[in-house]
Design a protein around this motif. Structure first.
Motif, PDB file in Angstrom:
ATOM      1  N   UNK A 188       0.837  -1.210   0.000  1.00 51.53           N
ATOM      2  CA  UNK A 188       0.000   0.000   0.000  1.00 51.53           C
ATOM      3  C   UNK A 188       0.864   1.250   0.000  1.00 51.53           C
ATOM      4  N   UNK A 189       1.961   1.224   0.745  1.00 51.87           N
ATOM      5  CA  UNK A 189       2.847   2.386   0.775  1.00 51.87           C
ATOM      6  C   UNK A 189       3.471   2.613  -0.604  1.00 51.87           C
ATOM      7  N   UNK A 249       2.129   1.779  -3.415  1.00 48.40           N
ATOM      8  CA  UNK A 249       1.069   2.295  -4.294  1.00 48.40           C
ATOM      9  C   UNK A 249       0.809   3.766  -4.014  1.00 48.40           C
ATOM     10  N   UNK A 250       0.639   4.078  -2.742  1.00 49.04           N
ATOM     11  CA  UNK A 250       0.187   5.428  -2.394  1.00 49.04           C
ATOM     12  C   UNK A 250       1.308   6.462  -2.470  1.00 49.04           C
ATOM     13  N   UNK A 251       2.496   6.087  -1.974  1.00 48.29           N
ATOM     14  CA  UNK A 251       3.560   7.086  -1.884  1.00 48.29           C
ATOM     15  C   UNK A 251       4.416   7.131  -3.142  1.00 48.29           C
ATOM     16  N   UNK A 252       4.463   6.020  -3.880  1.00 51.43           N
ATOM     17  CA  UNK A 252       5.371   5.963  -5.024  1.00 51.43           C
ATOM     18  C   UNK A 252       4.652   5.698  -6.338  1.00 51.43           C
ATOM     19  N   UNK A 253       3.336   5.542  -6.241  1.00 48.02           N
ATOM     20  CA  UNK A 253       2.572   5.308  -7.466  1.00 48.02           C
ATOM     21  C   UNK A 253       3.124   4.112  -8.241  1.00 48.02           C
ATOM     22  N   UNK A 254       3.403   3.069  -7.509  1.00 56.22           N
ATOM     23  CA  UNK A 254       3.908   1.834  -8.121  1.00 56.22           C
ATOM     24  C   UNK A 254       2.805   0.782  -8.024  1.00 56.22           C
ATOM     25  N   UNK A 255       2.471   0.194  -9.150  1.00 49.73           N
ATOM     26  CA  UNK A 255       1.394  -0.799  -9.219  1.00 49.73           C
ATOM     27  C   UNK A 255       1.957  -2.159  -8.779  1.00 49.73           C
ATOM     28  N   UNK A 256       1.838  -2.447  -7.503  1.00 51.83           N
ATOM     29  CA  UNK A 256       2.397  -3.690  -6.963  1.00 51.83           C
ATOM     30  C   UNK A 256       1.351  -4.801  -7.049  1.00 51.83           C
TER      31      UNK A 256
END
Lengths: 459, 459
Positions: free
Chosen positions: A68-69, A71-78
């Motif tokens: 989630x971090x 996704x939210x902080x780095x805009x990385x689709x994990x």
């Protein structure tokens, strides 16, 4: 249109690369998708023994950054529980299987970071239907072991197979949980990551905390009862076990890379250049436990799976991917660990490595103390140095001691990194005060002894 | 006929020189006479605060080697309580006064080692007839202080004048003995051996253990009652005191050397070459707290009185005297100390030193932890780096932390010694395991931050 980065493997190296790339290129410029077949991202695999022992109470403490971090902080689709099954370099796409939902996805990429880590060495006998045989490579592995240990009735007798770092740390962890632990090692001594004279000190300390050590013993199978392991079968008879932990080391996880045609080096790791580009394959990067790297002393490629290298290599790949400039300069084999209160450290070459590399050398072992001898808490410390002959360049160092010992390897590591001779080292301006060191620091005492040994050897 | 070596001063430097000379030349070749005006040889002056506090129970624990050991094991004629009063370079003899027996002796020499140490800075007001004002430069000083503290009734209120290493360590020692302690410092902060941002952390910790700190205060005298000190008179009024300890620093003890015509440098220390020969005076050597030495970063001469340098310099002088070859390569200003549980370390230049030397630089302060954040016992650690701009060469480093912090300065000291840039340092292979460091070691985190700061500064 934005370019796309696909990351294969969501642990230290992959996520370090992804987040460094993101710092330099925003989403309108670079989409980032990370596939991770496990349930976690960016966790400390090195911390698993301490969670197993209970020293670290909660599993999630080992997780440096959650999906989630990212996704939210780095805009990385994990995408967790997604296993990449194929990499097509021609079409520049990957195929990933959804391990829970089923089905497959295909994703195109412009750049790819391969960070699939390592896979534990698992002998055939470990593929038993019996429950109770565990690796500890991933956090999922650790969770399965911990669940087994937490069962009621709890296992009482543990066998650890293999006496490297993971084996020794797991033996300690299981002793701390109150199990009766036997470590079975094929060679003549555990902790062969240091020379045998230093390793003997470690073995002695392990026995001192109640760890049984069986050396020169090969494991050939397990016995089971009611679907659960009941003993390990060895060349010298069975060793009873309610739980078996594998600490036989790892190899680079390269099946997928090989299938895609990425080049492997002599160690079995992926061949990369100093910027972590896969050799000869544009737009493809690799980092972490799946690559091989340069040993700066021997000049040879080595495979050293360690979180600190994985993080550094991932960072370097990510900076370069992001349009910056960074290089990974190789390793010198520094490692530290502890067995209960005994601390063990090394850097550079062991004697056998120095021989294998063709060096001529002297080696010295010196005894001193962690603090001024008269200061309370001063504990014995043994420092071994290996110095090239002639010339005296430091080739390797090892430390065994009881407290405040292991991290002293860093001063030696930096000296070695810079090609210092033991003669030059005798003049080093290291921190001195009675609570922290004798007036002659253990490192300086060892350097002096090495200088004397070189003189005796006619340099 | 044997040659003769006279050693002036029987502490670390002098006795290290004497014993190294003896290792290479036996008595038939070299007679050695050492004059020491005190009652002890080769003791740890740095350990005095810990004996005062009681952490080190016995005075004699501080003595590395007794006069008898030097006589018996090294065939060195040690004469305690003999003060050398003149050195005649033309006649090549010294005059020494027997402080107990009275009378004078004259001894000829072929070689002379001048190792008279340092003398504490002692303001005029300290020359009071009142009892209770103490320096802590020598073991005799320490013995006098300890006797005063052990009296019945015991002193309750202490004032320490000066906030350098000795002042801070003595303040801690007196707090540990249960005294109410006030530290009076003329500048705006104690522990100016580190930059003020780092020193503020130390001052806070000192207050935390109950040490009163009065800064910007000048001491002008003492008040007395019944022949005993009762208060320190300051620019801001009196501070009650049953005992006063001076921690105002030291200067090279060179009166005798000057009278003999030995050359002094700009710091007031004796000028020596790399082999510890007194510049331009054949057959005369000097070592320890009385000499000045090269600061390898600033390129300037400095006076750094510290046991570890004294030992190294004495050893170098002795090896050369004995016919061997050794050089003392200078210092980089490494120092470590602790205030109760707070550890403080430095190496290289502080910001003010860098400015004074004409460097342009960036400085960064980074926060991290001593161990992996999730590992029990992980404590905060603050690392400051000063890096040359442009280029990024490390110029200085400081560490403040709660445990396992101070000796990490050694890795930084070795990096600095070798002229590494902060960029190069980000790749260093330092020891990593959760009980010993986060996956990014505090040193590496600081180096990364310095690299970022250089980039922002346009390098």
């Amino acid at each position: 249109m934005a370019q796309r980065l696909i990351v294969v493997g969501g642990d230290a190296a992959g996520m370090a690369a992804a987040s460094q790339a993101r710092r330099r290129r925003d989403r309108s410029d670079l989409e980032i998708v990370a596939f991770e077949r496990g349930r976690f991202t960016s966790y400390s695999a090195c911390g698993i023994p301490y969670w197993i022992s209970g020293v670290v109470p909660e599993r999630d403490q080992l997780i440096a950054r959650s999906p989630a971090a990212f996704r939210n902080d780095f805009d990385i689709d994990v995408r967790l529980r997604h296993e990449v099954t194929a990499i097509d370099l021609t079409r520049r796409e990957v195929v990933a299987r959804d391990l829970d939902g089923g089905g497959e996805v295909r994703e195109r990429f412009d750049d790819l970071v391969y960070a699939a880590g390592a896979v534990p060495l698992r002998p055939d006998w470990a593929d038993t239907a019996a429950g109770g045989v565990f690796g500890v490579q991933t956090l999922d592995d650790g969770a399965a072991l911990r669940e087994w240990l937490d069962a009621d009735p709890a296992p009482r007798r543990a066998v650890v197979v293999g006496g490297g770092y993971v084996g020794v740390e797991m033996a300690e962890a299981l002793v701390q949980r109150g199990l009766s632990v036997t470590l079975v090692e094929q060679s003549d001594q555990p902790m062969s990551t240091v020379d045998s004279d230093m390793g003997a000190l470690v073995a002695e300390a392990m026995r001192g905390v109640g760890i049984g050590i069986r050396t020169g013993v090969e494991v050939t199978g397990v016995e089971e009862r009611d679907g659960r392991v009941s003993a390990v079968v060895t060349s010298e008879g069975p060793v009873p076990a309610d739980v078996v932990v594998l600490g036989l080391g790892v190899r680079p996880n390269t099946a997928l890379a090989e299938a895609a045609g990425l080049p492997l080096g002599p160690t079995g790791g992926i061949r990369v250049d100093l910027r972590m580009r896969v050799a000869g394959v544009p737009g493809v990067w690799a980092a972490g436990d799946c690559v091989e790297t340069l040993h700066r002393v021997s000049g040879l490629p080595v495979h050293v799976p360690l979180g600190t290298h994985a993080n550094k290599q991932g960072r370097v790949a990510g900076i370069n991917l992001g349009g910056g400039y960074a290089t990974f300069p190789g390793v010198i084999g520094t490692a530290v660990t502890k067995v209960c209160d005994l601390e063990v450290a090394r850097t550079g070459l062991r004697e056998r490595d120095a021989v294998a590399s063709g060096f001529e050398f002297v080696s010295v072992v010196s005894e001193s103390t962690s603090r001024a001898g008269y200061y309370p808490g001063a504990r014995p410390m043994t420092v071994k140095l290996i110095a090239e002959r002639p010339g005296g360049r430091l080739l390797g160092a090892q430390i065994v001691g009881w407290s405040e010992a292991a991290k002293r390897i860093d001063a030696l590591a930096v000296a070695l990194w810079n090609g210092m001779t033991v003669d030059e080292m005798t003049g080093l301006d290291l921190g001195y005060a009675p609570p922290f060191a004798p007036v002659w620091d253990p490192v300086l005492i060892a350097a002096r002894k090495a200088v004397d040994a070189l003189a005796r050897a006619g340099r």
